[in-house]
Design a protein around this motif. Structure first.
Motif, PDB file in Angstrom:
ATOM      1  N   GLU A 223       0.833  -1.204   0.000  1.00 47.73           N
ATOM      2  CA  GLU A 223       0.000   0.000   0.000  1.00 47.73           C
ATOM      3  C   GLU A 223       0.874   1.263   0.000  1.00 47.73           C
ATOM      4  O   GLU A 223       0.591   2.227  -0.719  1.00 47.73           O
ATOM      5  CB  GLU A 223      -0.918  -0.018   1.219  1.00 47.73           C
ATOM      6  N   ALA A 224       1.936   1.232   0.794  1.00 47.00           N
ATOM      7  CA  ALA A 224       2.815   2.414   0.874  1.00 47.00           C
ATOM      8  C   ALA A 224       3.488   2.675  -0.476  1.00 47.00           C
ATOM      9  O   ALA A 224       3.638   3.831  -0.889  1.00 47.00           O
ATOM     10  CB  ALA A 224       3.867   2.207   1.966  1.00 47.00           C
ATOM     11  N   LEU A 225       3.880   1.615  -1.171  1.00 49.61           N
ATOM     12  CA  LEU A 225       4.515   1.797  -2.488  1.00 49.61           C
ATOM     13  C   LEU A 225       3.511   2.352  -3.494  1.00 49.61           C
ATOM     14  O   LEU A 225       3.837   3.234  -4.294  1.00 49.61           O
ATOM     15  CB  LEU A 225       5.076   0.461  -2.991  1.00 49.61           C
ATOM     16  N   THR A 232       1.807  -1.495  -8.350  1.00 49.83           N
ATOM     17  CA  THR A 232       2.216  -2.489  -7.360  1.00 49.83           C
ATOM     18  C   THR A 232       1.447  -3.787  -7.538  1.00 49.83           C
ATOM     19  O   THR A 232       0.220  -3.782  -7.640  1.00 49.83           O
ATOM     20  CB  THR A 232       1.999  -1.923  -5.940  1.00 49.83           C
ATOM     21  N   THR A 233       2.193  -4.892  -7.590  1.00 45.67           N
ATOM     22  CA  THR A 233       1.573  -6.218  -7.648  1.00 45.67           C
ATOM     23  C   THR A 233       1.886  -6.918  -6.335  1.00 45.67           C
ATOM     24  O   THR A 233       3.048  -7.036  -5.950  1.00 45.67           O
ATOM     25  CB  THR A 233       2.165  -7.046  -8.816  1.00 45.67           C
ATOM     26  N   LEU A 234       0.845  -7.354  -5.659  1.00 44.50           N
ATOM     27  CA  LEU A 234       1.012  -8.069  -4.382  1.00 44.50           C
ATOM     28  C   LEU A 234       0.654  -9.528  -4.626  1.00 44.50           C
ATOM     29  O   LEU A 234      -0.457  -9.834  -5.055  1.00 44.50           O
ATOM     30  CB  LEU A 234       0.074  -7.444  -3.344  1.00 44.50           C
ATOM     31  N   VAL A 235       1.616 -10.418  -4.367  1.00 41.01           N
ATOM     32  CA  VAL A 235       1.334 -11.848  -4.481  1.00 41.01           C
ATOM     33  C   VAL A 235       1.191 -12.359  -3.053  1.00 41.01           C
ATOM     34  O   VAL A 235       2.149 -12.336  -2.280  1.00 41.01           O
ATOM     35  CB  VAL A 235       2.463 -12.585  -5.240  1.00 41.01           C
ATOM     36  N   SER A 236      -0.022 -12.751  -2.721  1.00 37.87           N
ATOM     37  CA  SER A 236      -0.301 -13.029  -1.315  1.00 37.87           C
ATOM     38  C   SER A 236      -0.741 -14.460  -1.077  1.00 37.87           C
ATOM     39  O   SER A 236      -1.617 -14.985  -1.769  1.00 37.87           O
ATOM     40  CB  SER A 236      -1.408 -12.074  -0.831  1.00 37.87           C
ATOM     41  N   GLY A 246      -5.656   0.265  -4.483  1.00 35.24           N
ATOM     42  CA  GLY A 246      -4.738   0.674  -5.542  1.00 35.24           C
ATOM     43  C   GLY A 246      -3.647  -0.327  -5.862  1.00 35.24           C
ATOM     44  O   GLY A 246      -2.654   0.019  -6.513  1.00 35.24           O
ATOM     45  N   VAL A 247      -3.800  -1.561  -5.398  1.00 43.77           N
ATOM     46  CA  VAL A 247      -2.756  -2.576  -5.603  1.00 43.77           C
ATOM     47  C   VAL A 247      -3.376  -3.755  -6.343  1.00 43.77           C
ATOM     48  O   VAL A 247      -4.492  -4.173  -6.024  1.00 43.77           O
ATOM     49  CB  VAL A 247      -2.228  -3.049  -4.225  1.00 43.77           C
TER      50      VAL A 247
END
Ligand code: C5P
Length: 406
Positions: A223-225, A232-236, A246-247
């Motif tokens: 989120e901060a990035l 931003t791509t988050l692989v969770s 926004g990610v």
């Protein structure tokens, strides 16, 4: 500073509504153009005429007004703004926002908007401190809503404490800060890849091996990035957290899924591996449930999982320019992390002490050391969100200094 900025002010039903009139003026002084929605409660305290006289526009009040819909529907109203500013944000309005209610023009515009939202809470101290309000505030923060105040002091109801609307100059300053930060966007044009959470390694269709990672730190970093403008791509792995605003979030289960998703997301400029990837998986996952048949317990043969961080460091010409790992250690934190940075080949490593005495693992706070080839910094313990912002700022500074050197 606010030249050409369009602010949609949403005025809730609290005594502090009268201060919103002053706020309209002060925002205009800075060059902003202000439109306003007045809730029914708000109109008990100030009149639509005062609002429209100041904004020089219609004062929007009614969700179902045919003339409003013909001139400017609630969707357009909420989107033709650069910022929605809820002032005062009453307990009721915040509850509506937290629960996604759309019962009047104000709450509908807040639900329909794709623009940033800032709230200025104002209410009686007991209402502010009530667990329900605090729960709603927490939800709104997680939704990415920016909160200004409340401040402490005397209140119209005669009580003293936290709940006063932030002073108008402080709200104006916060609005200016917001636009300054939005314009700065130091990571605009960069792609960041973040891994977060645990991985689950199947034993059979109903059982798996997992760990206690909550995913909070990785989500906060993503989120901060994104806030600094990075795509931003988050692989969770599996978590209980909502996808950050926004990610782009890709949900996976196992380490091998995570590895595939990460490589699929390349190229990236920045990779931050925060996930607590299971070191091992079961050699061959049973295709049907392993039965307890009264005999000896089954033994599991484990094989090592791919090291995603090391894999990204060794991705040849697809290696992100800045690769950051995490090292959760229970002892010799800095020494082990320093060795790990070299072994894995990453640029920086963020080391944290997760020995049970610290209560860090799975908690709200983190205390980290940032280790690079040149230095080791000890950061003060802080909320995971603060650690995330600090790290994102450092990443932005790193790219800025590299650009300056070119
Ligand atoms: O080896 P260790 O698990 O201590 O390393 C931690 C760092 O390596 C973290 O950044 C973690 O996300 C990453 N890692 C990984 N893939 C693994 C194991 C760890 O990306 N299989």
């Amino acid at each position: 500073m606010l030249e050409n900025k369009r602010i949609l002010m949403i005025i809730g039903g609290g005594i502090a509504a009268y201060k919103s009139l002053e706020l309209i003026r002060r925002l205009q002084d800075k060059g902003a153009s202000v439109r306003a929605i007045l809730t029914e409660g708000g109109s008990q305290f100030i009149t639509p005429l005062s609002v429209s006289s100041l904004t020089g526009d219609k004062c929007y009040t009614d969700l179902f007004s045919l003339t409003d819909e013909a001139e400017m529907g609630h969707i357009r109203l909420s989107r033709e703004a650069d910022l929605l500013l809820v002032c005062p944000a009453t307990a009721d309005l915040m509850a509506s926002m937290a629960h996604g209610l759309a019962r009047d023009l104000a709450s509908t515009a807040l639900l329909a908007t794709d623009k940033p939202v800032m709230i200025c809470p104002s209410m009686n101290v007991q209402m502010w401190q009530h667990p329900a309000t605090q729960r709603n505030v927490g939800t709104l923060r997680k939704d990415g809503i920016i909160q200004i105040g409340p401040e402490d002091g005397d209140m119209a109801c005669g009580e003293v404490g936290s709940g006063r609307l932030a002073e108008v100059p402080n709200i104006v300053a916060a609005v200016e800060d917001f636009f300054r930060a939005a314009e700065a966007q130091p990571l605009a044009g960069r792609h960041a890849l973040v891994t977060a959470g645990p991985t689950w390694e199947a034993i059979d269709p109903v059982r798996y091996i997992a760990n206690h990672s909550s995913g909070r730190q990785g989500y906060a970093i993503a989120e901060a990035l994104a806030r600094l403008g990075a795509r931003t791509t988050l692989v969770s792995g599996p978590t209980n957290l909502a996808a950050p605003a926004g990610v782009e979030t890709i949900n996976i289960t196992s380490a091998r899924d995570m590895e595939a998703a990460c490589h699929g997301a390349l190229p990236a400029d920045i990779a931050i591996c925060v996930a607590a990837v299971a070191d091992w998986r079961v050699d061959s996952e049973a295709q049907s449930k392993v039965k307890k048949d009264g005999g000896a317990p089954p033994s599991l043969t484990l094989v090592e999982n791919p090291d995603i961080l090391a894999g990204l460091c060794n991705a040849g010409n697809k290696r992100p320019a800045l690769v950051i790992g995490f090292a959760a250690e229970t002892d010799n934190v800095v020494d082990y992390a320093t060795a790990k940075r070299k072994r894995k080949g990453c640029d920086w490593i963020v080391a944290n002490d997760v020995s049970p005495a610290t209560g860090i693992m799975g908690g709200e706070n983190n205390r980290v050391h940032l280790i690079s080839e040149q230095s080791c910094e000890d950061w003060a313990e802080g909320a995971k969100d603060d650690v995330a912002r600090q790290l994102a700022d450092r990443i932005a500074a790193h790219f800025e200094s590299q650009e300056a050197a070119q």
